[in-house]
Design a protein around this motif. Structure first.
Motif, PDB file in Angstrom:
ATOM      1  N   TRP A 135      23.743  13.538  -9.779  1.00  0.00           N
ATOM      2  CA  TRP A 135      22.620  12.660 -10.032  1.00  0.00           C
ATOM      3  C   TRP A 135      22.390  13.747 -11.718  1.00  0.00           C
ATOM      4  O   TRP A 135      22.077  14.428 -11.107  1.00  0.00           O
ATOM      5  CB  TRP A 135      21.956  12.833  -8.599  1.00  0.00           C
ATOM      6  N   PRO A 136      20.689  13.026 -11.305  1.00  0.00           N
ATOM      7  CA  PRO A 136      20.249  13.682 -12.805  1.00  0.00           C
ATOM      8  C   PRO A 136      19.836  15.728 -12.185  1.00  0.00           C
ATOM      9  O   PRO A 136      19.799  16.562 -12.162  1.00  0.00           O
ATOM     10  CB  PRO A 136      19.108  13.270 -13.131  1.00  0.00           C
ATOM     11  N   SER A 186      26.675   8.144 -21.800  1.00  0.00           N
ATOM     12  CA  SER A 186      26.859   6.794 -20.686  1.00  0.00           C
ATOM     13  C   SER A 186      28.190   7.464 -21.044  1.00  0.00           C
ATOM     14  O   SER A 186      28.719   8.191 -21.881  1.00  0.00           O
ATOM     15  CB  SER A 186      26.674   5.377 -21.511  1.00  0.00           C
ATOM     16  N   ARG A 232      22.661   6.886 -18.109  1.00  0.00           N
ATOM     17  CA  ARG A 232      21.435   7.435 -17.599  1.00  0.00           C
ATOM     18  C   ARG A 232      20.301   7.213 -19.157  1.00  0.00           C
ATOM     19  O   ARG A 232      20.540   7.707 -20.230  1.00  0.00           O
ATOM     20  CB  ARG A 232      21.093   9.151 -17.862  1.00  0.00           C
ATOM     21  N   SER A 233      18.614   7.756 -19.057  1.00  0.00           N
ATOM     22  CA  SER A 233      17.912   8.460 -19.802  1.00  0.00           C
ATOM     23  C   SER A 233      17.645   9.445 -20.533  1.00  0.00           C
ATOM     24  O   SER A 233      17.651   9.329 -22.736  1.00  0.00           O
ATOM     25  CB  SER A 233      17.017   8.069 -19.242  1.00  0.00           C
ATOM     26  N   TRP A 247      19.157  14.222 -20.579  1.00  0.00           N
ATOM     27  CA  TRP A 247      19.923  15.070 -19.053  1.00  0.00           C
ATOM     28  C   TRP A 247      19.375  16.296 -18.536  1.00  0.00           C
ATOM     29  O   TRP A 247      19.889  16.794 -17.786  1.00  0.00           O
ATOM     30  CB  TRP A 247      21.397  16.120 -20.488  1.00  0.00           C
ATOM     31  N   ALA A 271      15.934  12.500 -14.598  1.00  0.00           N
ATOM     32  CA  ALA A 271      15.902  11.539 -16.007  1.00  0.00           C
ATOM     33  C   ALA A 271      16.078   9.968 -15.066  1.00  0.00           C
ATOM     34  O   ALA A 271      16.740  10.672 -13.466  1.00  0.00           O
ATOM     35  CB  ALA A 271      17.768  11.782 -16.350  1.00  0.00           C
ATOM     36  N   TRP A 321      18.775   7.503 -14.275  1.00  0.00           N
ATOM     37  CA  TRP A 321      20.212   7.380 -13.788  1.00  0.00           C
ATOM     38  C   TRP A 321      21.077   6.166 -13.220  1.00  0.00           C
ATOM     39  O   TRP A 321      20.289   5.461 -12.260  1.00  0.00           O
ATOM     40  CB  TRP A 321      20.753   8.392 -12.507  1.00  0.00           C
ATOM     41  N   ARG A 376      15.981   8.239  -9.891  1.00  0.00           N
ATOM     42  CA  ARG A 376      15.080   8.450 -11.074  1.00  0.00           C
ATOM     43  C   ARG A 376      15.350  10.561 -10.465  1.00  0.00           C
ATOM     44  O   ARG A 376      14.565  10.119  -9.766  1.00  0.00           O
ATOM     45  CB  ARG A 376      13.895   8.313 -11.014  1.00  0.00           C
ATOM     46  N   ARG A 420      16.486   2.129 -22.029  1.00  0.00           N
ATOM     47  CA  ARG A 420      16.323   3.048 -21.953  1.00  0.00           C
ATOM     48  C   ARG A 420      14.139   3.384 -22.305  1.00  0.00           C
ATOM     49  O   ARG A 420      14.315   2.819 -22.965  1.00  0.00           O
ATOM     50  CB  ARG A 420      16.579   3.545 -22.490  1.00  0.00           C
TER      51      ARG A 420
END
Length: 801
Positions: A310-311, A398, A410-411, A413, A417, A419, A447, A568
């Motif tokens: 996860w982010p 990605s 993801r939007s 790093w 973000a 995801w 998120r 995005r």
């Protein structure tokens, strides 16, 4: 020299247990092995480790303290106290404590033997004591068949590495004891219809991984003295690896991953499927990772781990088996030790992403407060205190692992973000093991550290009452069929399409997905298209119907294709084309959320649900097609206390075997930022689509009403509001030119027409993207999709499907 060779026939993946080895005799040149220690601690590595063994190196300080903690204690036999207090040593859980202590003492011995002989002697003596207790036989020893041979991952691996690392301290009699007991473990594992038969039958499971590592370590360590050593090595290299593991992993785990869940089985499973390749290299000089028939799993695993965390860095994509625990960290928490061992592999094999991964490891360590460190010996081996770091932002946004059909995007790093995680492929784990769950085609959305769309089985086993909910998850996956209990054996917990056969309101037969494989079931399930167009990510999964159980009257699901367009940074459009086996079956899409959804305001014919979890707004789900869909929300599971997951079922108001579903998920940070969604008005061609209008930008997504993967022919047209918007059209001909025109329509609307032939070119997967602003078309800036830098450029060979 004369040695035994394995003459068994090649078994198809997923087949029943391989036949026992039919050994014959052939003349082979003797295998040349490095001197002891030859496994991991070759001369070059030892030189490096001895240089690192200073008081300023925290890894060495921790390892030496571990070694010192056992000095002066008693080592119990396997039949004795398994969990004695320090400085005593017992076997722990089926040998887990033995191997931790043995490898620590053995490494301390090897590191110090040239600089501090007296300290090294103490460590070496303790390692020998542990090794001899581990390899005891008879009433004092550990029966190899305990728990279907589970302990081979500790006993077998420990005896192999221990024999090698303290070889010079063992008498001939002691060496004979170790390899005789080690051989007995191998024999028990390989016995036809034996105690480990169901695990030995398939090359993908945490059980088989332990055997795979153990056999390599035992064969290479004892090769020169053990009468069975040459045959064991030949079988490992030419049968277990060459015929079973390498082809299976390059097909089903190319790109990395572990289909048994990352919370419990992945760290040790990946270690046992990667470390033997390094042992082969240090012992024989053979590089099987970069061979003509490559084995990229040791490198792919690191890339997968970064992209599927996860982010927030504190939680891993929680698919498949997650066991409840009581240690204060929820199951699925990212284990630092996994990243530590993977960093060691990247550095050893010379990956260009080593510096980025080192930074990612530091991020995970900080985010989890150092959760789940690797054993001290492994940390000292893997971590270079002087190693360089590089920004994680250097990674692509990605990733596609074609083996498991897994996509992450993801939007950015940053730790906040947005995801996504998606998976679509045939069953990869040993079906008899049953640790991979039944969620092909399922999507998860997060998120930062706040989930919107759950992998429900992983989420439910969190505390409170995680154990009770784990029992419910198990019963849902593997329980007996009950006409009155939908949550027994129907795999009712995934974000997928479901078809049920009902009679008088009761279940007639089981439904849901099953362990469908390429070998036994000819499953064609795959990610047929994946691309990252910068402003969007496009994923198309086909053949999902092959993952479903059939009903007595025929297939439950005749066809299902799922398309995901990620816009995005915050929005996802999910398009499902489904065909059930009968219009009379009950059919629905299921979606799972961490809190009970609240009804919001949607455009005419649509539905909107808003989800707030833990005081944070998680996002919204909006149904667009079919219009006037019926939504029902229920706790998953009703007996859970407290309820941790809510299931929303979406049904079409119109009966029919074939349906088309268009669903929007918006992960905006506030409810006021969620896009309004409504269908486009089709003016020409077999298409459908959705218009999204939001304060931070507008978008239009259009796709074909025809079969997935079949390009649209001819001109298409649709009318939308007169707004500046990104348009993404899928299902067009690949790499083809089109002309896009915009004309004013009544009511402050505009009609977009797309005609074959022109200068606006679709992508290799038939996606056309452009922006419409002020009645004109702005050509997209095309760029190639990002690809992973792991392994090294040009390797592995491209995946052929």
């Amino acid at each position: 020299m004369l040695t035994l060779v394995d003459a068994r026939t090649t078994q198809p993946h997923g087949a029943s247990a391989p036949a026992p080895a039919a050994f014959g005799v052939r003349a082979l040149a003797a295998t040349t092995l490095a001197p002891h220690p030859r496994l991991l601690l070759d001369s070059a590595t030892l030189t490096t480790l001895r240089q690192r063994a200073t008081s300023s190196n925290p890894q060495w300080v921790a390892l030496k303290a571990k070694c010192d903690s056992y000095i002066g204690g008693t080592v119990e036999y396997p039949s004795g106290n398994a969990y004695p207090d320090l400085p005593n040593v017992g076997q722990g859980y089926q040998g887990s404590d033995y191997v931790t202590a043995l490898l620590a003492e053995g490494m301390c011995y090897q590191v110090l033997k040239t600089s501090n002989a007296s300290a090294a002697a103490n460590y070496g003596a303790k390692a020998v004591d542990i090794l001899l207790k581990m390899s005891a036989s008879g009433s004092q020893g550990q029966p190899p068949c305990t728990d279907s041979g589970y302990g081979i991952r500790f006993y077998g691996v420990g005896m192999g590495l221990g024999y090698d690392w303290v070889y010079d301290l063992l008498t001939p009699t002691q060496r004979t004891q170790v390899y005789t007991t080690a051989n007995a473990w191998i024999t028990a594992w390989e016995a036809p219809n034996g105690c480990a038969d169901f695990e030995y039958a398939h090359p993908q499971s945490n059980y088989y991984a332990g055997y795979f590592h153990a056999k390599a370590a035992i064969a290479l360590a004892t090769y020169d003295e053990n009468p069975s050593g040459p045959a064991e090595w030949d079988d490992w290299l030419n049968n277990q690896f060459a015929k079973r593991v390498q082809p299976y992993y390059q097909q089903h785990l190319l790109g990395g991953g572990w289909p048994e869940g990352y919370a419990n089985y992945a760290p040790l499973g990946i270690l046992n499927m990667t470390t033997p390749l390094r042992e082969v290299k240090t012992a024989t000089g053979q590089d099987l990772v970069h061979a003509g028939a490559p084995y990229s799993f040791p490198l792919d695993s690191a890339e997968y781990a970064m992209h599927f965390t996860w982010p927030s860095r504190s939680y891993f994509d929680d698919r498949d088996t997650n066991h409840s625990n009581s240690d204060g960290q929820p199951p699925g928490t990212t284990q630092v030790g996994l990243f530590q061992q993977l960093l060691g592999a990247l550095a050893y094999w010379g990956s260009p992403h080593t510096a980025i991964f080192r930074q990612y490891l530091a991020d995970v360590d900080a985010a989890t407060n150092g959760y789940g460190y690797a054993d001290e010996w492994l940390r000292f081996l893997a971590l270079d205190p002087a190693g360089a770091t590089a920004p994680v932002s250097g990674l692509p946004l990605s990733y596609f692992a074609p083996g498991l059909g897994a996509v992450a995007a993801r939007s950015d790093w940053g730790t906040g973000a947005v995801w996504m995680s998606f998976r679509a492929a045939p069953y990869a784990n040993n079906p008899a093991q049953g640790e991979e769950y039944f969620d092909q085609g399922s999507l998860a959305l997060v998120r930062g550290g706040t989930p919107l769309l759950l992998n429900a089985p992983g989420w439910l086993v969190h505390n409170p009452n995680g154990t009770a909910d784990e029992d419910l998850v198990y019963n849902d996956n593997f329980g007996s069929f009950s006409s009155g209990n939908v949550y027994s054996g129907n795999r009712e917990e995934e974000n997928v399409f479901y078809v049920r056969n009902l009679g008088n309101g009761s279940l007639v037969e089981p439904f849901g997905q099953f362990a469908s494989t390429t070998a036994d079931n000819q499953a064609t399930t795959k990610v047929a298209a994946f691309e990252d167009g910068s402003s969007y990510v496009y994923v198309l999964a086909t053949g999902l119907q092959d993952m479903y159980r059939s009903f007595a009257a025929g297939p439950a699901v005749v066809n299902w294709a799922r398309e995901v367009v990620y816009l995005r940074p915050d929005r996802f459009v999910v398009y499902d084309r489904t065909t059930a086996g009968s219009a009379g079956y009950d059919q629905y899409l299921a979606w799972h959320f961490p809190a009970s959804p609240a009804t919001g305001t949607a455009a005419a014919g649509g539905n909107r649900l808003d989800i707030t979890y833990g005081g944070s707004y998680a996002g919204a789900m909006i149904t667009v097609l079919p219009q006037n869909a019926t939504l029902s929300t229920a706790a998953l599971y009703p007996s859970s206390n407290p309820v941790k997951a809510w299931q929303v079922q979406v049904r079409s108001p119109v009966a029919g075997a074939s349906q088309q579903w268009l669903t929007v998920f918006d992960l905006s940070a506030s409810s006021s930022s969620v896009a309004s969604a409504k269908p486009v008005t089709v003016t020409q061609g077999g298409i459908l689509g959705v218009q999204l209008a939001a304060p931070d930008g507008n978008a239009v997504v259009v796709g074909s009403t025809g079969a997935a993967g079949t390009p649209l022919a001819g001109t298409i047209g649709y009318t939308v509001d007169n707004l500046t918007a990104l348009h993404v059209i899928t299902d067009l001909a690949p790499s083809a030119g089109y002309t896009v025109t915009v004309a004013a329509a009544s009511g402050n609307r505009q009609t977009v027409t797309v005609t074959p032939g022109g200068s606006t070119v679709s992508s290799v997967h038939g996606v056309l993207s452009f922006t419409v602003s002020g009645g004109s078309v702005q050509q997209p800036t095309l760029r190639p999709p990002p690809v992973s830098g792991l392994p090294v450029p040009g390797y592995p060979k491209p995946y052929k499907g």
